[in-house]
Design a protein around this motif. Structure first.
Motif, mmCIF file in Angstrom:
data_model
loop_
_atom_site.group_PDB
_atom_site.id
_atom_site.type_symbol
_atom_site.label_atom_id
_atom_site.label_comp_id
_atom_site.label_asym_id
_atom_site.label_seq_id
_atom_site.Cartn_x
_atom_site.Cartn_y
_atom_site.Cartn_z
ATOM 1 N N ARG A 42 0.809 -1.224 0.000
ATOM 2 C CA ARG A 42 0.000 0.000 0.000
ATOM 3 C C ARG A 42 0.842 1.274 0.000
ATOM 4 O O ARG A 42 0.452 2.282 -0.585
ATOM 5 C CB ARG A 42 -0.955 0.005 1.198
ATOM 6 N N GLU A 43 1.992 1.246 0.630
ATOM 7 C CA GLU A 43 2.830 2.448 0.666
ATOM 8 C C GLU A 43 3.345 2.795 -0.718
ATOM 9 O O GLU A 43 3.386 3.975 -1.096
ATOM 10 C CB GLU A 43 3.996 2.243 1.636
ATOM 11 N N GLN A 44 3.719 1.792 -1.498
ATOM 12 C CA GLN A 44 4.168 2.044 -2.860
ATOM 13 C C GLN A 44 3.014 2.572 -3.724
ATOM 14 O O GLN A 44 3.205 3.450 -4.575
ATOM 15 C CB GLN A 44 4.734 0.759 -3.483
ATOM 16 N N ILE A 45 1.814 2.049 -3.503
ATOM 17 C CA ILE A 45 0.657 2.509 -4.263
ATOM 18 C C ILE A 45 0.332 3.951 -3.904
ATOM 19 O O ILE A 45 0.058 4.783 -4.789
ATOM 20 C CB ILE A 45 -0.561 1.599 -3.983
ATOM 21 N N LEU A 46 0.370 4.270 -2.625
ATOM 22 C CA LEU A 46 0.090 5.637 -2.186
ATOM 23 C C LEU A 46 1.137 6.615 -2.730
ATOM 24 O O LEU A 46 0.818 7.752 -3.088
ATOM 25 C CB LEU A 46 0.048 5.698 -0.662
ATOM 26 N N PHE A 47 2.378 6.164 -2.785
ATOM 27 C CA PHE A 47 3.436 7.009 -3.353
ATOM 28 C C PHE A 47 3.159 7.297 -4.824
ATOM 29 O O PHE A 47 3.340 8.422 -5.304
ATOM 30 C CB PHE A 47 4.788 6.318 -3.184
ATOM 31 N N LEU A 48 2.684 6.270 -5.552
ATOM 32 C CA LEU A 48 2.375 6.450 -6.972
ATOM 33 C C LEU A 48 1.176 7.378 -7.164
ATOM 34 O O LEU A 48 1.191 8.265 -8.026
ATOM 35 C CB LEU A 48 2.092 5.090 -7.612
ATOM 36 N N MET A 81 -9.756 7.972 11.656
ATOM 37 C CA MET A 81 -9.892 6.771 10.839
ATOM 38 C C MET A 81 -9.384 6.950 9.416
ATOM 39 O O MET A 81 -9.403 5.999 8.631
ATOM 40 C CB MET A 81 -11.366 6.339 10.791
ATOM 41 N N ASP A 82 -8.943 8.151 9.057
ATOM 42 C CA ASP A 82 -8.515 8.392 7.682
ATOM 43 C C ASP A 82 -7.350 7.508 7.268
ATOM 44 O O ASP A 82 -7.284 7.042 6.125
ATOM 45 C CB ASP A 82 -8.144 9.863 7.491
ATOM 46 N N GLY A 83 -6.406 7.284 8.168
ATOM 47 C CA GLY A 83 -5.265 6.437 7.838
ATOM 48 C C GLY A 83 -5.700 5.035 7.465
ATOM 49 O O GLY A 83 -5.163 4.428 6.515
ATOM 50 N N PHE A 84 -6.686 4.495 8.186
ATOM 51 C CA PHE A 84 -7.209 3.161 7.881
ATOM 52 C C PHE A 84 -7.906 3.151 6.524
ATOM 53 O O PHE A 84 -7.678 2.249 5.703
ATOM 54 C CB PHE A 84 -8.176 2.724 8.979
ATOM 55 N N PHE A 85 -8.750 4.141 6.279
ATOM 56 C CA PHE A 85 -9.473 4.199 5.005
ATOM 57 C C PHE A 85 -8.516 4.371 3.828
ATOM 58 O O PHE A 85 -8.747 3.823 2.750
ATOM 59 C CB PHE A 85 -10.489 5.340 5.030
ATOM 60 N N ILE A 86 -7.452 5.129 4.023
ATOM 61 C CA ILE A 86 -6.466 5.315 2.958
ATOM 62 C C ILE A 86 -5.822 3.982 2.589
ATOM 63 O O ILE A 86 -5.663 3.646 1.412
ATOM 64 C CB ILE A 86 -5.397 6.326 3.408
ATOM 65 N N SER A 87 -5.458 3.209 3.593
ATOM 66 C CA SER A 87 -4.850 1.898 3.336
ATOM 67 C C SER A 87 -5.825 0.971 2.624
ATOM 68 O O SER A 87 -5.450 0.217 1.721
ATOM 69 C CB SER A 87 -4.389 1.268 4.649
ATOM 70 N N MET A 88 -7.107 1.006 3.031
ATOM 71 C CA MET A 88 -8.110 0.157 2.399
ATOM 72 C C MET A 88 -8.308 0.535 0.921
ATOM 73 O O MET A 88 -8.456 -0.335 0.064
ATOM 74 C CB MET A 88 -9.443 0.277 3.144
ATOM 75 N N LYS A 89 -8.304 1.822 0.639
ATOM 76 C CA LYS A 89 -8.479 2.265 -0.744
ATOM 77 C C LYS A 89 -7.295 1.838 -1.609
ATOM 78 O O LYS A 89 -7.467 1.415 -2.752
ATOM 79 C CB LYS A 89 -8.650 3.780 -0.791
#
Length: 263
Positions: A42-48, A81-89
């Protein structure tokens, strides 16, 4: 019983339900695996996904930079809860990429016994074309996003520094990519109508102006922002697809006339 075995004879209701359950289970497994893989990376996806924001001029991101000067383009978390939702997305994106083709294939395998030979011949190319067009639309929108973001954030004017929430930003990115992906399926639907004989080249040419108007209205409604850049970026490719379908319709009609003449 497998699909191949059942194809030779008539399927009972129980056989249909058993086959459907097997296909749905395989789809669920593929989506689950994709979601698990997505959560790991997820971290690589969020970076992209953050790249369109990072490509904005530094002047537009000045407010965010003041909050985290050690980062080039930070996004903020506004709720617990935003951090959790971000990871789920982020994980859901990989789940769709992995589970989508598998789900389409399972649907194809389920409906195969009920299709005629000519329908089976067209089904796989249409499935592949659907996946390619959706991916092309999503990728196209991703590279368009920096220009759209720059335009939208510039409306804030001087003295107002935009600071974007990570959850809202990701929702905007994902919805935009989905919108373009779905919109790019338009030529495939039109092509299906052409091959089915529902529409022909004369009808497409006659209603060309209506189609152009409808394309721009649909682009304004589908795009999450409705700004001229994003709307035009969606409408222009759709219009080009329409013109390509006109050419295809002419070719299909010419071939039908030749077959009718031979018969």
């Amino acid at each position: 019983m497998t699909t191949e075995e059942l194809a030779a004879g008539e399927m009972s209701l129980f056989d249909h339900l058993s086959e459907l359950r097997s296909r749905l289970f395989k789809c669920a497994v593929a989506i689950t695996i994709g979601f698990a893989v997505g959560f790991v990376v997820r971290e690589q996806i969020l970076f992209l996904l953050r790249e369109p924001y990072c490509d904005l001029p530094a002047a537009i991101r000045s407010g965010a930079n003041s909050l985290a000067p050690d980062q080039a383009c930070p996004l903020i978390v506004l709720r617990v809860m935003d951090g959790f939702f971000i990871s789920m997305k982020a994980a859901s994106i990989v789940a769709v990429l992995v589970g989508g083709p598998v789900t389409a294939y399972q649907i194809w395998r389920f409906v195969t016994p009920g299709l005629r030979p000519v329908e089976r011949r067209y089904a796989i190319p249409f499935l592949l074309a659907s996946f390619v067009l959706f991916t092309a639309g999503a990728v196209f929108s991703f590279y368009l996003l920096p220009q759209a973001l720059a335009l939208l954030l510039s409306f804030a004017g001087e003295g107002i520094a935009p600071v974007l929430g990570a959850n809202e930003y990701l929702s905007f990115i994902i919805f935009t990519m989905l919108s373009f992906g779905v919109a790019f399926e338009f030529p495939l639907i039109l092509l299906m109508l052409i091959l089915a004989g529902v529409v022909g080249p004369n009808g497409l040419i006659t209603y060309r102006r209506h189609a152009i108007f409808g394309i721009f209205v649909a682009a304004a409604v589908i795009t999450p922002t409705g700004d001229p850049i994003t709307m035009s970026a969606m409408a222009v490719p759709l219009y080009l697809f329409y013109e390509i379908c006109v050419v295809v319709a002419k070719v299909v009609e010419r071939r039908r006339r030749r077959r009718a003449a031979v018969a």
